[in-house]
Design a protein around this motif. Structure first.
Motif, PDB file in Angstrom:
ATOM      1  N   TYR A 196      53.082 103.346  14.376  1.00  0.00           N
ATOM      2  CA  TYR A 196      53.244 102.338  15.428  1.00  0.00           C
ATOM      3  C   TYR A 196      52.356 102.615  16.627  1.00  0.00           C
ATOM      4  CZ  TYR A 196      55.697  98.873  18.266  1.00  0.00           C
ATOM      5  OH  TYR A 196      56.008  97.778  19.033  1.00  0.00           O
ATOM      6  N   ASN A 197      52.077 103.895  16.883  1.00  0.00           N
ATOM      7  CA  ASN A 197      51.287 104.276  18.054  1.00  0.00           C
ATOM      8  C   ASN A 197      49.968 104.880  17.582  1.00  0.00           C
ATOM      9  OD1 ASN A 197      50.224 105.611  20.361  1.00  0.00           O
ATOM     10  ND2 ASN A 197      52.265 105.647  21.289  1.00  0.00           N
ATOM     11  N   ARG A 198      48.856 104.209  17.860  1.00  0.00           N
ATOM     12  CA  ARG A 198      47.558 104.672  17.366  1.00  0.00           C
ATOM     13  C   ARG A 198      47.136 105.983  18.021  1.00  0.00           C
ATOM     14  NH1 ARG A 198      45.117 100.696  14.376  1.00  0.00           N
ATOM     15  NH2 ARG A 198      45.954  98.578  14.649  1.00  0.00           N
ATOM     16  N   ALA A 199      47.422 106.177  19.284  1.00  0.00           N
ATOM     17  CA  ALA A 199      47.045 107.421  19.951  1.00  0.00           C
ATOM     18  C   ALA A 199      47.798 108.608  19.356  1.00  0.00           C
ATOM     19  CB  ALA A 199      47.311 107.310  21.454  1.00  0.00           C
ATOM     20  N   PHE A 200      49.076 108.416  19.099  1.00  0.00           N
ATOM     21  CA  PHE A 200      49.884 109.467  18.465  1.00  0.00           C
ATOM     22  C   PHE A 200      49.409 109.718  17.038  1.00  0.00           C
ATOM     23  CE2 PHE A 200      53.705 110.987  16.265  1.00  0.00           C
ATOM     24  CZ  PHE A 200      54.089 112.023  17.104  1.00  0.00           C
ATOM     25  N   MET A 232      48.572 113.085  12.653  1.00  0.00           N
ATOM     26  CA  MET A 232      48.224 113.042  11.239  1.00  0.00           C
ATOM     27  C   MET A 232      47.173 114.072  10.873  1.00  0.00           C
ATOM     28  SD  MET A 232      50.427 111.044  10.271  1.00  0.00           S
ATOM     29  CE  MET A 232      50.001 111.227   8.541  1.00  0.00           C
ATOM     30  N   ARG A 233      46.364 114.497  11.812  1.00  0.00           N
ATOM     31  CA  ARG A 233      45.443 115.594  11.507  1.00  0.00           C
ATOM     32  C   ARG A 233      46.224 116.896  11.338  1.00  0.00           C
ATOM     33  NH1 ARG A 233      43.496 111.438  11.741  1.00  0.00           N
ATOM     34  NH2 ARG A 233      44.259 111.658   9.612  1.00  0.00           N
ATOM     35  N   VAL A 234      47.285 117.061  12.115  1.00  0.00           N
ATOM     36  CA  VAL A 234      48.148 118.226  11.938  1.00  0.00           C
ATOM     37  C   VAL A 234      48.842 118.173  10.584  1.00  0.00           C
ATOM     38  CG1 VAL A 234      50.124 119.475  12.872  1.00  0.00           C
ATOM     39  CG2 VAL A 234      48.466 118.433  14.424  1.00  0.00           C
ATOM     40  N   SER A 250      65.244 118.258   1.221  1.00  0.00           N
ATOM     41  CA  SER A 250      64.920 116.833   1.125  1.00  0.00           C
ATOM     42  C   SER A 250      65.421 116.069   2.344  1.00  0.00           C
ATOM     43  CB  SER A 250      65.522 116.252  -0.156  1.00  0.00           C
ATOM     44  OG  SER A 250      66.938 116.330  -0.138  1.00  0.00           O
ATOM     45  N   VAL A 251      66.606 116.403   2.838  1.00  0.00           N
ATOM     46  CA  VAL A 251      67.140 115.719   4.024  1.00  0.00           C
ATOM     47  C   VAL A 251      66.303 116.038   5.263  1.00  0.00           C
ATOM     48  CG1 VAL A 251      69.111 115.586   5.581  1.00  0.00           C
ATOM     49  CG2 VAL A 251      69.481 115.536   3.116  1.00  0.00           C
ATOM     50  N   LEU A 252      65.987 117.320   5.460  1.00  0.00           N
ATOM     51  CA  LEU A 252      65.205 117.700   6.631  1.00  0.00           C
ATOM     52  C   LEU A 252      63.801 117.095   6.582  1.00  0.00           C
ATOM     53  CD1 LEU A 252      66.187 121.462   7.073  1.00  0.00           C
ATOM     54  CD2 LEU A 252      66.970 119.504   8.399  1.00  0.00           C
ATOM     55  N   ALA A 253      63.161 117.166   5.407  1.00  0.00           N
ATOM     56  CA  ALA A 253      61.819 116.591   5.282  1.00  0.00           C
ATOM     57  C   ALA A 253      61.845 115.076   5.493  1.00  0.00           C
ATOM     58  CB  ALA A 253      61.234 116.931   3.914  1.00  0.00           C
ATOM     59  N   ALA A 254      62.906 114.418   5.011  1.00  0.00           N
ATOM     60  CA  ALA A 254      63.010 112.971   5.190  1.00  0.00           C
ATOM     61  C   ALA A 254      63.199 112.608   6.658  1.00  0.00           C
ATOM     62  CB  ALA A 254      64.170 112.427   4.358  1.00  0.00           C
ATOM     63  N   LEU A 255      64.055 113.323   7.370  1.00  0.00           N
ATOM     64  CA  LEU A 255      64.309 113.003   8.774  1.00  0.00           C
ATOM     65  C   LEU A 255      63.078 113.262   9.642  1.00  0.00           C
ATOM     66  CD1 LEU A 255      67.941 114.396   9.220  1.00  0.00           C
ATOM     67  CD2 LEU A 255      67.230 112.020   8.943  1.00  0.00           C
ATOM     68  N   VAL A 256      62.489 114.448   9.482  1.00  0.00           N
ATOM     69  CA  VAL A 256      61.319 114.781  10.304  1.00  0.00           C
ATOM     70  C   VAL A 256      60.130 113.903   9.921  1.00  0.00           C
ATOM     71  CG1 VAL A 256      59.727 116.617  10.970  1.00  0.00           C
ATOM     72  CG2 VAL A 256      62.142 117.135  10.609  1.00  0.00           C
ATOM     73  N   GLY A 257      59.920 113.718   8.616  1.00  0.00           N
ATOM     74  CA  GLY A 257      58.809 112.874   8.182  1.00  0.00           C
ATOM     75  C   GLY A 257      58.985 111.423   8.593  1.00  0.00           C
ATOM     76  N   LEU A 258      60.229 110.937   8.587  1.00  0.00           N
ATOM     77  CA  LEU A 258      60.482 109.571   9.037  1.00  0.00           C
ATOM     78  C   LEU A 258      60.138 109.400  10.505  1.00  0.00           C
ATOM     79  CD1 LEU A 258      61.684 106.736   8.518  1.00  0.00           C
ATOM     80  CD2 LEU A 258      63.929 107.707   9.103  1.00  0.00           C
ATOM     81  N   LEU A 259      60.560 110.333  11.333  1.00  0.00           N
ATOM     82  CA  LEU A 259      60.276 110.257  12.769  1.00  0.00           C
ATOM     83  C   LEU A 259      58.775 110.293  13.032  1.00  0.00           C
ATOM     84  CD1 LEU A 259      61.220 110.282  15.723  1.00  0.00           C
ATOM     85  CD2 LEU A 259      61.389 112.782  15.548  1.00  0.00           C
ATOM     86  N   ILE A 260      58.094 111.244  12.386  1.00  0.00           N
ATOM     87  CA  ILE A 260      56.647 111.367  12.612  1.00  0.00           C
ATOM     88  C   ILE A 260      55.901 110.152  12.057  1.00  0.00           C
ATOM     89  CG2 ILE A 260      54.608 112.734  12.038  1.00  0.00           C
ATOM     90  CD1 ILE A 260      56.392 115.203  12.031  1.00  0.00           C
ATOM     91  N   GLY A 261      56.294 109.706  10.865  1.00  0.00           N
ATOM     92  CA  GLY A 261      55.595 108.586  10.243  1.00  0.00           C
ATOM     93  C   GLY A 261      55.767 107.286  11.001  1.00  0.00           C
TER      94      GLY A 261
END
Length: 293
Positions: free
Chosen positions: A117-121, A126-128, A101-112
């Motif tokens: 915030y960045n449309r190109a990113f 998000m397709r990945v 849960s901690v790892l998924a929260a940290l990585v998911g928070l960074l990616i999300g």
């Protein structure tokens, strides 16, 4: 003539804090019930060496013994203490659930946050994430174990990868709504750089939903770990785990039912506690959800 004012009654700080705690417990009982049960399991798991026996000790002469003063839950088909293995098995399930849960929260928070915030990113990442969400955790874990061998580290990686996209999509949806608010646009127009805008104005809005989603991920990780251990793709058989305890004792259910019921009930209560905690946190952070129910 001086006017006499009535003395103001002051409430001691300790009594005030106790009254606030009781009020919070009445309004959000799920947080305290779920958190209390989870805390009990964590304490029992951490203090297991102080009161539980040896979970690895084999005694063929004590196979499938009924509960006694020496072995509270009896023994399994290899003469091992079921109570000791159940208590020590909580360490594996709770450790895997919390770490995932901690790892998924940290990585998911960074990616999300970056995707929202960045449309190109957003268009690429998000397709990945959509592709990763289509991979079942059990199948991914079996594939990784077949390539690298079983272990807790491989198990955590296999569970975290499919759970991360759900966190990333949740955070992204929040960021998409927050970035259009006037105070964020005012900060950008005032010359604030992107890291400062993300840290001070956008990131705090994602924390409540992230805590709720982390509880859901923790419950899913505990169930997936038990399922993988039951199938033989989790932790090694010599390490006590609720999943492999149920798998090794299912053939002796009629002779020694506690060998299956003890880890099974603990698994069910732990997952229930985490889900209650998640529901309570949702009601705590979103009072409108509690009024709709």
């Amino acid at each position: 003539m001086a006017l006499l004012s009535a003395p103001v009654e002051t409430v001691p700080p300790g009594r005030l804090q106790l009254s606030q705690f009781r009020r919070l417990a009445r309004r959000h009982p799920l947080v305290f019930v779920g958190g209390g049960l989870l805390l009990v399991f964590i304490i029992l798991a951490l203090t297991a060496p102080l009161y539980a026996g040896d979970p690895l000790n084999l005694d063929p002469f004590k196979r499938l013994q009924p509960p006694s003063a020496e072995m509270w839950f009896g023994s399994d088909n290899l003469g091992r203490d079921v109570f000791a293995r159940t208590v020590f098995g909580a360490r594996i399930s709770l450790f895997v659930g919390l770490i995932c849960s901690v790892l998924a929260a940290l990585v998911g928070l960074l990616i999300g946050v970056l995707a929202g915030y960045n449309r190109a990113f957003d268009n690429i990442v998000m397709r990945v994430m959509d592709g990763l969400m289509s991979i079942p955790a059990i199948l991914l874990a079996i594939a990784l174990v077949s390539l690298t061998g079983s272990g807790i580290g491989i198990l955590i990686v296999a569970i975290t990868i499919p759970e991360t996209p759900s966190v990333a999509r949740l955070v992204r949806s929040i960021v998409l709504g927050v970035r259009e608010r006037p105070y964020v646009e005012a900060a950008i127009c005032g010359g604030a750089r992107m890291p400062k805008v993300l840290w001070r104005h956008i990131l705090p809005s994602t924390i409540p939903a992230l805590m709720v989603q982390s509880a859901i991920v923790c419950a899913d990780a505990i169930l997936v770990e038990a399922g993988l251990s039951f199938l033989g793709a989790g932790v090694p058989p010599e390490i006590p785990s609720w999943g492999n305890m149920i798998a090794s004792s299912r053939l002796y259910l009629g002779i020694a039912p506690l060998t299956v019921f003890a880890p099974g009930i603990c698994l069910a209560v732990t997952v229930l506690a985490v889900n209650l905690l998640g529901d309570g946190l949702r009601d705590l952070f979103d009072p409108r959800a509690a009024r709709r129910r």
